[in-house]
Scaffold this motif. Structure first.
Motif, PDB file in Angstrom:
ATOM      1  N   ARG A 111       0.933  -1.145   0.033  1.00 36.65           N
ATOM      2  CA  ARG A 111      -0.069  -0.135  -0.080  1.00 36.65           C
ATOM      3  C   ARG A 111       0.875   1.279   0.252  1.00 36.65           C
ATOM      4  O   ARG A 111       1.394   1.899   1.064  1.00 36.65           O
ATOM      5  CB  ARG A 111      -0.668   0.083   1.273  1.00 36.65           C
ATOM      6  N   ASP A 261      -3.191  -3.617   8.540  1.00 36.69           N
ATOM      7  CA  ASP A 261      -4.667  -2.975   8.497  1.00 36.69           C
ATOM      8  C   ASP A 261      -4.835  -1.801   9.141  1.00 36.69           C
ATOM      9  O   ASP A 261      -5.557  -0.917   8.281  1.00 36.69           O
ATOM     10  CB  ASP A 261      -5.650  -4.259   8.824  1.00 36.69           C
ATOM     11  N   ASP A 265      -4.749   2.319   7.116  1.00 33.90           N
ATOM     12  CA  ASP A 265      -5.741   3.590   7.122  1.00 33.90           C
ATOM     13  C   ASP A 265      -5.263   4.816   7.759  1.00 33.90           C
ATOM     14  O   ASP A 265      -5.386   5.698   7.174  1.00 33.90           O
ATOM     15  CB  ASP A 265      -6.900   2.991   7.837  1.00 33.90           C
TER      16      ASP A 265
HETATM   17 MG    MG Z   1      -8.633  -2.051   6.189  1.00 34.99          MG
END
Ligand code: MG
Ligand code: IPM
Length: 377
Positions: A111, A261, A265
Protein backbone atom coordinates in the motif's frame (compact mmCIF):
# COMPACT_ATOMS: atom_id res chain seq x y z
CA UNK A 1 3.64 -3.62 -33.92
CA UNK A 2 2.43 -6.78 -32.17
CA UNK A 3 0.62 -6.15 -28.89
CA UNK A 4 1.02 -8.23 -25.80
CA UNK A 5 -2.33 -9.37 -24.47
CA UNK A 6 -3.22 -9.62 -20.79
CA UNK A 7 -6.36 -11.22 -19.37
CA UNK A 8 -7.91 -9.28 -16.53
CA UNK A 9 -10.86 -10.27 -14.34
CA UNK A 10 -12.63 -7.00 -13.48
CA UNK A 11 -14.70 -7.45 -10.32
CA UNK A 12 -16.37 -4.15 -9.49
CA UNK A 13 -18.43 -5.31 -6.49
CA UNK A 14 -20.59 -3.05 -4.35
CA UNK A 15 -21.06 0.57 -3.31
CA UNK A 16 -18.76 2.90 -5.22
CA UNK A 17 -17.01 -0.16 -6.75
CA UNK A 18 -18.75 -0.02 -10.18
CA UNK A 19 -18.29 3.73 -10.71
CA UNK A 20 -14.59 3.80 -9.77
CA UNK A 21 -13.98 0.59 -11.75
CA UNK A 22 -15.39 2.32 -14.84
CA UNK A 23 -12.70 4.99 -14.52
CA UNK A 24 -9.98 2.38 -13.93
CA UNK A 25 -10.99 0.66 -17.17
CA UNK A 26 -11.13 4.00 -18.98
CA UNK A 27 -7.50 4.61 -18.04
CA UNK A 28 -6.46 1.08 -19.10
CA UNK A 29 -8.05 1.77 -22.50
CA UNK A 30 -5.98 4.95 -22.71
CA UNK A 31 -2.86 2.89 -21.90
CA UNK A 32 -3.69 0.70 -24.92
CA UNK A 33 -3.55 3.80 -27.12
CA UNK A 34 -0.06 4.62 -25.94
CA UNK A 35 1.68 1.27 -25.44
CA UNK A 36 1.72 -1.97 -27.48
CA UNK A 37 -0.57 -3.83 -25.08
CA UNK A 38 -4.15 -5.07 -25.09
CA UNK A 39 -6.24 -5.82 -22.05
CA UNK A 40 -8.77 -8.54 -22.40
CA UNK A 41 -11.09 -7.39 -19.61
CA UNK A 42 -13.92 -9.61 -18.42
CA UNK A 43 -16.34 -8.25 -15.84
CA UNK A 44 -17.94 -10.53 -13.25
CA UNK A 45 -20.07 -10.04 -10.13
CA UNK A 46 -18.68 -10.26 -6.59
CA UNK A 47 -19.89 -9.26 -3.13
CA UNK A 48 -23.58 -8.41 -2.74
CA UNK A 49 -23.63 -8.10 -6.51
CA UNK A 50 -22.56 -11.77 -6.61
CA UNK A 51 -25.21 -12.60 -4.03
CA UNK A 52 -27.87 -10.93 -6.20
CA UNK A 53 -26.65 -12.53 -9.42
CA UNK A 54 -25.84 -16.07 -8.23
CA UNK A 55 -26.69 -16.36 -4.53
CA UNK A 56 -23.03 -16.28 -3.44
CA UNK A 57 -20.58 -13.50 -2.59
CA UNK A 58 -18.02 -15.25 -4.78
CA UNK A 59 -19.98 -17.04 -7.53
CA UNK A 60 -18.30 -20.17 -8.95
CA UNK A 61 -18.16 -18.60 -12.40
CA UNK A 62 -16.40 -15.53 -10.99
CA UNK A 63 -13.82 -17.71 -9.21
CA UNK A 64 -13.30 -19.73 -12.41
CA UNK A 65 -12.74 -16.50 -14.35
CA UNK A 66 -10.14 -15.35 -11.80
CA UNK A 67 -8.32 -18.68 -12.12
CA UNK A 68 -7.85 -18.30 -15.85
CA UNK A 69 -6.93 -14.60 -15.71
CA UNK A 70 -3.49 -13.03 -15.39
CA UNK A 71 -4.66 -10.69 -12.62
CA UNK A 72 -7.74 -9.46 -10.78
CA UNK A 73 -8.74 -5.81 -10.82
CA UNK A 74 -11.04 -5.49 -7.83
CA UNK A 75 -13.43 -2.72 -6.78
CA UNK A 76 -14.77 -3.19 -3.28
CA UNK A 77 -17.24 -5.41 -1.43
CA UNK A 78 -19.37 -5.33 1.70
CA UNK A 79 -22.42 -3.29 2.71
CA UNK A 80 -22.70 -3.51 6.51
CA UNK A 81 -26.38 -2.61 6.55
CA UNK A 82 -27.52 -5.24 4.08
CA UNK A 83 -29.49 -8.28 5.18
CA UNK A 84 -28.39 -9.10 8.75
CA UNK A 85 -29.78 -12.63 8.37
CA UNK A 86 -26.90 -13.60 6.08
CA UNK A 87 -24.37 -15.36 8.36
CA UNK A 88 -20.89 -13.84 8.78
CA UNK A 89 -19.12 -16.62 6.88
CA UNK A 90 -21.28 -15.98 3.82
CA UNK A 91 -20.98 -12.19 3.89
CA UNK A 92 -18.76 -10.58 1.23
CA UNK A 93 -15.83 -9.56 3.47
CA UNK A 94 -15.14 -13.16 4.46
CA UNK A 95 -16.73 -15.14 1.63
CA UNK A 96 -15.33 -13.06 -1.23
CA UNK A 97 -12.38 -10.90 -0.23
CA UNK A 98 -10.71 -13.06 2.43
CA UNK A 99 -11.58 -16.14 0.38
CA UNK A 100 -9.78 -14.74 -2.69
CA UNK A 101 -6.74 -13.79 -0.58
CA UNK A 102 -6.60 -17.33 0.80
CA UNK A 103 -7.44 -19.11 -2.46
CA UNK A 104 -4.62 -17.42 -4.40
CA UNK A 105 -2.28 -17.17 -1.38
CA UNK A 106 -2.02 -13.40 -1.79
CA UNK A 107 0.33 -13.02 1.16
CA UNK A 108 1.96 -9.69 0.24
CA UNK A 109 -0.11 -6.55 0.41
CA UNK A 110 1.57 -3.36 -0.80
CA UNK A 111 0.00 0.00 0.00
CA UNK A 112 1.94 3.00 -1.26
CA UNK A 113 1.01 6.22 0.52
CA UNK A 114 2.02 9.52 -0.96
CA UNK A 115 0.99 13.05 -0.13
CA UNK A 116 1.06 15.01 -3.39
CA UNK A 117 2.61 18.45 -2.89
CA UNK A 118 -0.47 20.18 -4.30
CA UNK A 119 -2.61 18.37 -1.74
CA UNK A 120 -0.52 19.23 1.31
CA UNK A 121 -3.46 21.17 2.75
CA UNK A 122 -5.63 18.01 2.77
CA UNK A 123 -3.24 16.38 5.25
CA UNK A 124 -4.56 16.62 8.82
CA UNK A 125 -1.06 17.56 10.03
CA UNK A 126 0.25 21.12 9.96
CA UNK A 127 3.04 21.73 7.43
CA UNK A 128 5.79 21.71 10.06
CA UNK A 129 4.87 18.15 10.97
CA UNK A 130 4.73 17.01 7.36
CA UNK A 131 8.50 17.49 7.26
CA UNK A 132 10.19 16.65 3.99
CA UNK A 133 6.98 15.00 2.76
CA UNK A 134 5.03 11.79 3.13
CA UNK A 135 5.98 9.01 0.74
CA UNK A 136 5.91 5.59 2.31
CA UNK A 137 4.98 2.01 1.55
CA UNK A 138 3.08 -0.24 3.92
CA UNK A 139 3.99 -3.89 3.32
CA UNK A 140 1.28 -5.87 5.07
CA UNK A 141 1.29 -9.66 5.54
CA UNK A 142 -2.13 -10.70 4.27
CA UNK A 143 -2.79 -14.41 4.74
CA UNK A 144 -1.70 -15.06 8.33
CA UNK A 145 -2.09 -13.72 11.83
CA UNK A 146 -5.42 -13.05 13.51
CA UNK A 147 -7.37 -13.03 10.25
CA UNK A 148 -6.81 -16.70 9.49
CA UNK A 149 -5.32 -18.35 12.62
CA UNK A 150 -7.18 -21.35 14.04
CA UNK A 151 -9.05 -21.73 16.33
CA UNK A 152 -11.38 -18.95 15.27
CA UNK A 153 -14.73 -19.39 16.92
CA UNK A 154 -17.36 -18.18 19.35
CA UNK A 155 -18.38 -20.65 22.03
CA UNK A 156 -21.38 -20.72 24.31
CA UNK A 157 -20.03 -21.17 27.86
CA UNK A 158 -23.34 -20.83 29.70
CA UNK A 159 -26.74 -19.23 29.28
CA UNK A 160 -25.28 -15.68 29.41
CA UNK A 161 -21.65 -16.27 28.74
CA UNK A 162 -19.98 -16.61 25.38
CA UNK A 163 -16.31 -16.63 24.49
CA UNK A 164 -14.81 -15.42 21.21
CA UNK A 165 -11.43 -16.73 20.13
CA UNK A 166 -9.15 -15.41 17.38
CA UNK A 167 -5.68 -16.85 17.17
CA UNK A 168 -2.52 -15.07 16.13
CA UNK A 169 -0.24 -17.53 14.38
CA UNK A 170 2.87 -16.99 12.29
CA UNK A 171 5.47 -19.46 11.11
CA UNK A 172 9.07 -18.55 10.39
CA UNK A 173 8.48 -19.18 6.68
CA UNK A 174 5.52 -16.78 6.57
CA UNK A 175 7.55 -14.01 8.21
CA UNK A 176 10.57 -14.66 5.99
CA UNK A 177 8.72 -14.33 2.71
CA UNK A 178 6.99 -11.07 3.59
CA UNK A 179 10.26 -9.68 5.00
CA UNK A 180 12.01 -10.39 1.67
CA UNK A 181 9.27 -8.44 -0.12
CA UNK A 182 9.76 -5.45 2.19
CA UNK A 183 13.56 -5.38 1.91
CA UNK A 184 13.45 -5.74 -1.88
CA UNK A 185 10.87 -2.95 -2.10
CA UNK A 186 13.02 -0.69 0.08
CA UNK A 187 16.04 -1.36 -2.13
CA UNK A 188 14.03 -0.57 -5.27
CA UNK A 189 12.58 2.62 -3.79
CA UNK A 190 15.99 3.99 -2.79
CA UNK A 191 17.30 3.33 -6.31
CA UNK A 192 14.41 5.03 -8.08
CA UNK A 193 14.36 8.02 -5.71
CA UNK A 194 18.12 8.53 -5.68
CA UNK A 195 18.29 8.11 -1.90
CA UNK A 196 21.50 6.48 -0.68
CA UNK A 197 19.76 3.86 1.43
CA UNK A 198 16.29 2.40 1.77
CA UNK A 199 14.82 1.81 5.20
CA UNK A 200 12.51 -0.84 6.60
CA UNK A 201 10.70 -0.14 9.85
CA UNK A 202 9.46 -3.48 11.13
CA UNK A 203 6.38 -3.20 13.32
CA UNK A 204 5.65 -5.62 16.16
CA UNK A 205 4.55 -5.96 19.76
CA UNK A 206 7.64 -7.82 20.92
CA UNK A 207 7.24 -6.56 24.49
CA UNK A 208 4.05 -8.61 24.93
CA UNK A 209 3.40 -11.12 22.15
CA UNK A 210 5.22 -14.36 21.33
CA UNK A 211 4.44 -13.50 17.73
CA UNK A 212 6.19 -10.18 18.16
CA UNK A 213 9.37 -11.80 19.46
CA UNK A 214 9.51 -14.30 16.59
CA UNK A 215 8.68 -11.55 14.07
CA UNK A 216 11.57 -9.39 15.30
CA UNK A 217 14.08 -12.28 15.28
CA UNK A 218 13.17 -13.48 11.80
CA UNK A 219 13.07 -9.98 10.28
CA UNK A 220 16.50 -9.21 11.79
CA UNK A 221 17.85 -12.39 10.28
CA UNK A 222 16.47 -11.65 6.80
CA UNK A 223 17.59 -8.02 7.10
CA UNK A 224 21.22 -9.10 7.42
CA UNK A 225 21.00 -10.31 3.81
CA UNK A 226 20.23 -6.75 2.65
CA UNK A 227 23.19 -4.61 3.74
CA UNK A 228 21.97 -1.74 1.53
CA UNK A 229 18.76 -1.40 3.48
CA UNK A 230 18.61 0.01 6.98
CA UNK A 231 16.42 -1.90 9.44
CA UNK A 232 14.76 -0.54 12.55
CA UNK A 233 12.19 -2.15 14.81
CA UNK A 234 9.29 -0.25 16.30
CA UNK A 235 6.51 -1.26 18.65
CA UNK A 236 3.12 -0.87 17.01
CA UNK A 237 1.71 1.61 19.53
CA UNK A 238 4.74 3.86 19.11
CA UNK A 239 4.47 3.52 15.30
CA UNK A 240 0.86 4.74 15.42
CA UNK A 241 2.07 7.78 17.34
CA UNK A 242 5.18 8.39 15.22
CA UNK A 243 3.02 8.41 12.06
CA UNK A 244 1.16 11.38 13.53
CA UNK A 245 4.23 13.15 14.88
CA UNK A 246 6.85 12.63 12.20
CA UNK A 247 5.59 10.67 9.18
CA UNK A 248 8.51 11.71 6.98
CA UNK A 249 10.80 9.38 8.97
CA UNK A 250 9.17 6.32 7.34
CA UNK A 251 10.09 4.61 4.09
CA UNK A 252 8.83 1.01 4.18
CA UNK A 253 6.68 -0.20 7.08
CA UNK A 254 6.67 -3.98 7.43
CA UNK A 255 3.61 -5.22 9.35
CA UNK A 256 1.76 -8.37 10.25
CA UNK A 257 -1.82 -8.59 8.99
CA UNK A 258 -3.86 -6.63 11.51
CA UNK A 259 -1.23 -4.04 12.41
CA UNK A 260 -0.91 -3.36 8.67
CA UNK A 261 -4.68 -3.03 8.30
CA UNK A 262 -4.78 -0.38 11.01
CA UNK A 263 -1.60 1.55 10.19
CA UNK A 264 -2.37 1.69 6.46
CA UNK A 265 -5.69 3.48 7.12
CA UNK A 266 -3.90 5.87 9.45
CA UNK A 267 -1.21 6.51 6.85
CA UNK A 268 -3.81 7.01 4.11
CA UNK A 269 -5.54 9.68 6.16
CA UNK A 270 -2.20 11.52 6.23
CA UNK A 271 -2.20 11.50 2.43
CA UNK A 272 -5.48 13.42 2.44
CA UNK A 273 -8.03 10.72 1.73
CA UNK A 274 -8.59 6.97 1.69
CA UNK A 275 -9.76 7.62 -1.87
CA UNK A 276 -6.12 8.07 -2.84
CA UNK A 277 -4.86 4.72 -1.48
CA UNK A 278 -4.27 1.90 -3.99
CA UNK A 279 -3.14 -1.60 -3.09
CA UNK A 280 -1.57 -4.69 -4.61
CA UNK A 281 -2.08 -8.13 -3.07
CA UNK A 282 0.51 -10.46 -4.51
CA UNK A 283 0.85 -14.22 -4.53
CA UNK A 284 3.92 -16.39 -4.79
CA UNK A 285 5.94 -15.47 -7.90
CA UNK A 286 6.09 -18.08 -10.65
CA UNK A 287 8.81 -17.20 -13.15
CA UNK A 288 8.72 -13.51 -14.05
CA UNK A 289 4.97 -13.21 -13.44
CA UNK A 290 3.16 -12.79 -10.18
CA UNK A 291 -0.58 -13.21 -9.85
CA UNK A 292 -2.21 -10.41 -7.94
CA UNK A 293 -5.41 -8.75 -6.87
CA UNK A 294 -5.45 -4.96 -7.15
CA UNK A 295 -7.94 -2.92 -5.18
CA UNK A 296 -8.48 0.52 -3.72
CA UNK A 297 -8.12 0.15 0.04
CA UNK A 298 -10.95 2.52 0.89
CA UNK A 299 -13.97 0.24 0.80
CA UNK A 300 -17.48 0.56 -0.64
CA UNK A 301 -18.41 3.97 0.86
CA UNK A 302 -22.18 3.26 0.57
CA UNK A 303 -23.03 6.78 1.78
CA UNK A 304 -21.70 8.32 -1.43
CA UNK A 305 -22.33 5.45 -3.88
CA UNK A 306 -24.04 6.10 -7.21
CA UNK A 307 -23.67 9.90 -7.05
CA UNK A 308 -20.60 10.41 -9.24
CA UNK A 309 -18.64 11.97 -6.37
CA UNK A 310 -16.28 9.15 -5.33
CA UNK A 311 -12.56 9.60 -5.93
CA UNK A 312 -11.45 7.12 -8.64
CA UNK A 313 -7.71 7.74 -8.10
CA UNK A 314 -7.19 4.76 -5.75
CA UNK A 315 -8.77 2.46 -8.37
CA UNK A 316 -6.73 3.99 -11.19
CA UNK A 317 -3.49 3.69 -9.21
CA UNK A 318 -4.40 0.09 -8.35
CA UNK A 319 -4.64 -0.62 -12.08
CA UNK A 320 -1.18 0.96 -12.43
CA UNK A 321 0.17 -1.38 -9.74
CA UNK A 322 -1.26 -4.30 -11.72
CA UNK A 323 0.68 -3.22 -14.81
CA UNK A 324 3.85 -2.97 -12.75
CA UNK A 325 3.69 -6.11 -10.64
CA UNK A 326 1.75 -8.67 -12.67
CA UNK A 327 2.57 -7.55 -16.22
CA UNK A 328 6.04 -6.01 -15.87
CA UNK A 329 4.86 -2.84 -17.66
CA UNK A 330 6.87 -0.37 -15.60
CA UNK A 331 6.71 2.42 -18.15
CA UNK A 332 2.94 2.21 -18.38
CA UNK A 333 2.75 2.23 -14.57
CA UNK A 334 4.87 5.37 -14.41
CA UNK A 335 2.78 6.98 -17.16
CA UNK A 336 -0.43 6.48 -15.14
CA UNK A 337 1.13 7.85 -11.96
CA UNK A 338 2.36 10.92 -13.80
CA UNK A 339 -1.05 11.38 -15.46
CA UNK A 340 -2.62 11.38 -11.99
CA UNK A 341 -0.03 13.98 -10.97
CA UNK A 342 -0.91 16.10 -13.99
CA UNK A 343 -4.65 16.00 -13.27
CA UNK A 344 -3.96 17.06 -9.70
CA UNK A 345 -1.57 19.80 -10.80
CA UNK A 346 -4.22 21.02 -13.26
CA UNK A 347 -6.58 21.51 -10.31
CA UNK A 348 -9.00 18.59 -10.70
CA UNK A 349 -10.40 17.60 -7.28
CA UNK A 350 -13.10 15.20 -6.19
CA UNK A 351 -14.95 16.32 -3.06
CA UNK A 352 -12.74 14.36 -0.63
CA UNK A 353 -9.63 16.32 -1.66
CA UNK A 354 -11.28 19.63 -2.53
CA UNK A 355 -10.74 22.81 -0.55
CA UNK A 356 -12.59 26.02 -1.49
CA UNK A 357 -9.55 27.95 -0.22
CA UNK A 358 -7.45 26.55 -3.04
CA UNK A 359 -8.50 28.95 -5.81
CA UNK A 360 -6.57 27.15 -8.53
CA UNK A 361 -8.60 23.97 -8.08
CA UNK A 362 -12.03 22.85 -9.25
CA UNK A 363 -14.44 20.31 -7.80
CA UNK A 364 -15.24 17.54 -10.29
CA UNK A 365 -17.12 14.25 -10.29
CA UNK A 366 -15.83 10.70 -10.60
CA UNK A 367 -16.16 10.61 -14.40
CA UNK A 368 -14.56 13.96 -14.99
CA UNK A 369 -11.57 13.00 -12.85
CA UNK A 370 -11.22 9.77 -14.86
CA UNK A 371 -11.50 11.71 -18.11
CA UNK A 372 -8.81 14.17 -16.99
CA UNK A 373 -6.39 11.37 -16.08
CA UNK A 374 -7.07 9.44 -19.30
CA UNK A 375 -6.55 12.63 -21.30
CA UNK A 376 -3.31 13.42 -19.47
CA UNK A 377 -2.04 9.99 -20.54
MG1 MG B 1 -8.58 -2.08 6.19
C1 IPM C 1 -8.72 -3.90 4.00
C2 IPM C 1 -10.10 -4.07 4.58
C3 IPM C 1 -10.37 -5.56 4.80
C4 IPM C 1 -9.32 -6.07 5.78
C5 IPM C 1 -11.80 -5.91 5.28
C6 IPM C 1 -12.85 -5.35 4.36
C7 IPM C 1 -11.97 -7.39 5.45
O1 IPM C 1 -10.23 -3.34 5.75
O2 IPM C 1 -8.46 -4.47 2.93
O3 IPM C 1 -7.92 -3.20 4.61
O4 IPM C 1 -9.50 -5.93 7.01
O5 IPM C 1 -8.32 -6.61 5.34
Amino acid sequence: MISRIFNVAALAGDGIGPEVMREGIKVLRAVEQKFPVRFNLTEAPVGWAGMDAAGKALPDTTLALCKKSDAILFGSVGLPDRDPTVPKDERPERAALLRLRREFELFANLRPVRLWTELAHTCPLIRERQGAGIDLLVVRELTGGLYFGKPKTTEQLGPHQRRAIDTMVYTTAEIERIAHIAFRAAGGRSKSSGKSKGKVTSIDKANVLENGILWREVVTDIGSKYPDVELEHMLVDNAAMQLMLKPAQFDVLLCENMFGDILSDEAAALAGSLGMLPSASLGVAGGDRVFGLYEPAGGTAPDIAGRDIANPIAQILSAALMLQHSFGLNEAHDAIVSAVGKAIAAGYRTGDIFSPLDRSSRKVGTREMGDAIAAAL
